[in-house]
Enzyme design. Sequence first.
Site, PDB file in Angstrom:
ATOM      1  N   HIS A   1      44.338  37.279  42.228  1.00  0.00           N
ATOM      2  CA  HIS A   1      43.295  37.704  41.309  1.00  0.00           C
ATOM      3  C   HIS A   1      42.127  38.387  42.020  1.00  0.00           C
ATOM      4  O   HIS A   1      41.254  38.942  41.359  1.00  0.00           O
ATOM      5  CB  HIS A   1      42.777  36.479  40.533  1.00  0.00           C
TER       6      HIS A   1
ATOM      7  N   SER B   1      37.278  41.108  36.910  1.00  0.00           N
ATOM      8  CA  SER B   1      37.491  39.969  36.016  1.00  0.00           C
ATOM      9  C   SER B   1      36.502  39.998  34.851  1.00  0.00           C
ATOM     10  O   SER B   1      36.460  40.957  34.093  1.00  0.00           O
ATOM     11  CB  SER B   1      37.409  38.666  36.822  1.00  0.00           C
TER      12      SER B   1
ATOM     13  N   ASP C   1      49.313  37.686  39.199  1.00  0.00           N
ATOM     14  CA  ASP C   1      47.942  37.170  39.109  1.00  0.00           C
ATOM     15  C   ASP C   1      47.972  35.902  38.265  1.00  0.00           C
ATOM     16  O   ASP C   1      48.349  35.941  37.088  1.00  0.00           O
ATOM     17  CB  ASP C   1      47.041  38.227  38.474  1.00  0.00           C
TER      18      ASP C   1
END
Length: 270
Positions: free
Chosen positions: A250, A100, A221
């Site tokens: 995610h 991320s 996601d």
Amino acid sequence: MVRGPSGRELLDILNVRFVGSGDRVLVFSHGFGTDQSAWNRILPYFPNYRILTYDLVCAGSVNPDHFDFCRYTTLDSYVDDLISVLDTLRIEKCYFVGHSVSGMIGILAAIRRPELFIKLVLVGASPRFLNDGDYHGGFERGEVETVLAAMEANYNAWVKGYAPLAVGADVPTAVQEFSRTLFNMRPDISLFVCRTVFRSDLRPILGFVRVPCVIIQTASDVSVPPSVAAYLKCHLGGRTTIELLPTEGHLPHLSHPQVLGSVLRRSLAR
């Protein structure tokens, strides 16, 4: 300019640790809402690497007194931390896996110090989370404001609602683990970091990346749509490939570590 702690101090502050004793160094950097423990079920897939894990300064596992609200207003200070850790430990080259927001930290670090990185692996990463014209980042500005308002109004309730959405897949243990690390974060720090991430837009600098990259994206996601992976592949300056996981969510390192671990191992071996 707000200066951070010295390199040796930073190693303690960010709980830097090594696992394994291989010749190749592999760095794992976690995303928002987790800490380095998120990688625990991935590490066994890499017995032949010297693995470095650490906590971002915003993580709940780090003493919140070390989070400087004046310093961490952009991702650049997180990049400073990463490079300081590598330089202090005299690491000359490494493979980097970032989840991320840490994917973007890795991109910025590779632009600043390309000689440090052999390859970047970006898991669920996004250069911009906000939609912008033809660019689909996943969130409208109003949706972001709603998220931030919910965090500010009742952080505990927000975590309970957000954790299962982010995990996506029906894996209660992953939801429980993500909830634990979210709850460990001080709410004002969590909100501040969220604002920083949503404000970030790294699209203009992607072409400056010359390090080879692997983009790993799940099929569904809630935070990062598949179009973002395609955008990264088109705009990153180095050789870039995409690995699409047949999973949801995610946080595949929490929900499907066996799937992600195998793909990571293959990606690094290329």
